[in-house]
Design a protein around this motif. Structure first.
Motif, short mmCIF file in Angstrom:
data_model
loop_
_atom_site.label_atom_id
_atom_site.label_comp_id
_atom_site.label_asym_id
_atom_site.label_seq_id
_atom_site.Cartn_x
_atom_site.Cartn_y
_atom_site.Cartn_z
N ILE A 144 39.03 1.09 48.38
CA ILE A 144 38.76 1.70 47.13
C ILE A 144 37.68 1.05 46.54
N ALA A 145 36.53 1.95 45.82
CA ALA A 145 35.57 1.20 45.44
C ALA A 145 35.62 1.79 43.83
N SER A 146 35.71 0.71 43.10
CA SER A 146 35.90 1.23 41.71
C SER A 146 34.67 0.27 40.67
N ASP A 147 34.28 1.29 39.67
CA ASP A 147 33.29 0.40 38.66
C ASP A 147 33.66 1.24 37.38
N GLU A 148 32.90 0.55 36.34
CA GLU A 148 32.91 1.34 35.01
C GLU A 148 31.46 1.48 34.82
N GLY A 149 30.65 1.84 35.60
CA GLY A 149 29.31 1.93 35.45
C GLY A 149 29.06 3.27 34.73
N PRO A 150 27.91 4.01 34.81
CA PRO A 150 27.35 5.26 34.31
C PRO A 150 28.02 6.25 34.83
N GLY A 151 28.63 6.29 35.99
CA GLY A 151 29.27 7.78 36.66
C GLY A 151 28.10 8.35 37.34
N ILE A 152 28.45 9.31 38.08
CA ILE A 152 27.51 9.84 39.19
C ILE A 152 27.35 11.53 38.52
N PRO A 153 26.14 11.63 37.90
CA PRO A 153 25.84 12.90 37.39
C PRO A 153 26.10 14.00 38.26
#
Length: 133
Positions: free
Chosen positions: A75-84
């Motif tokens: 499970i790879a999780s982040d609070e980044g910009p997201g994938i457009p």
């Protein structure tokens, strides 16, 4: 009982730590060297994406047992910009980092199940599962 371990991804060294954790977990579940390599490569790609695009995040490795099957979920999780555009990043050869572009399509090929949840401005969660044959 769920066995889950994780590595926070903040620096390039954390990518190495996540790979090592994945290899150890895969070995303990009983994966052979080829599948261990597939799992660590997938972790490497996912952790690198967190580092490059989100700045920080987490790689979690969960051992699963379902219908008599054993496996590992990354499970790879982040609070980044997201994938457009998820479809676009899933195209072979697509790279925004100038990397080899094995990236997400490569991870999908290395693993048995692959799921992307992303929300622009909030982050991304990717789950990739490998089953023991």
């Amino acid at each position: 009982m769920v066995h889950r371990s994780s590595v926070e991804i903040l620096t390039e060294w954390d990518i190495v730590a996540a790979r090592q954790l994945g290899r150890n977990e895969a070995k303990e579940v009983g994966f052979g060297t080829v599948d261990q390599a597939r799992i660590t490569t997938a972790i490497s790609e996912l952790a690198r994406n967190i580092y490059l695009y989100a700045g920080k995040g987490k790689i979690e490795i969960e051992r699963v047992s379902e219908s008599g099957l054993q496996g590992i979920i990354i499970i790879a999780s982040d609070e980044g910009p997201g994938i457009p555009d998820v479809r676009k990043v899933m195209e072979d050869g697509f790279s925004t980092s100038g990397g080899l572009g094995a990236g997400m399509p490569g991870v999908k090929r290395l693993m048995d199940d692959f799921k992307v949840d992303t929300v622009l401005g909030e982050g991304t969660v990717i789950k990739a599962t490998k089953w023991l044959r």
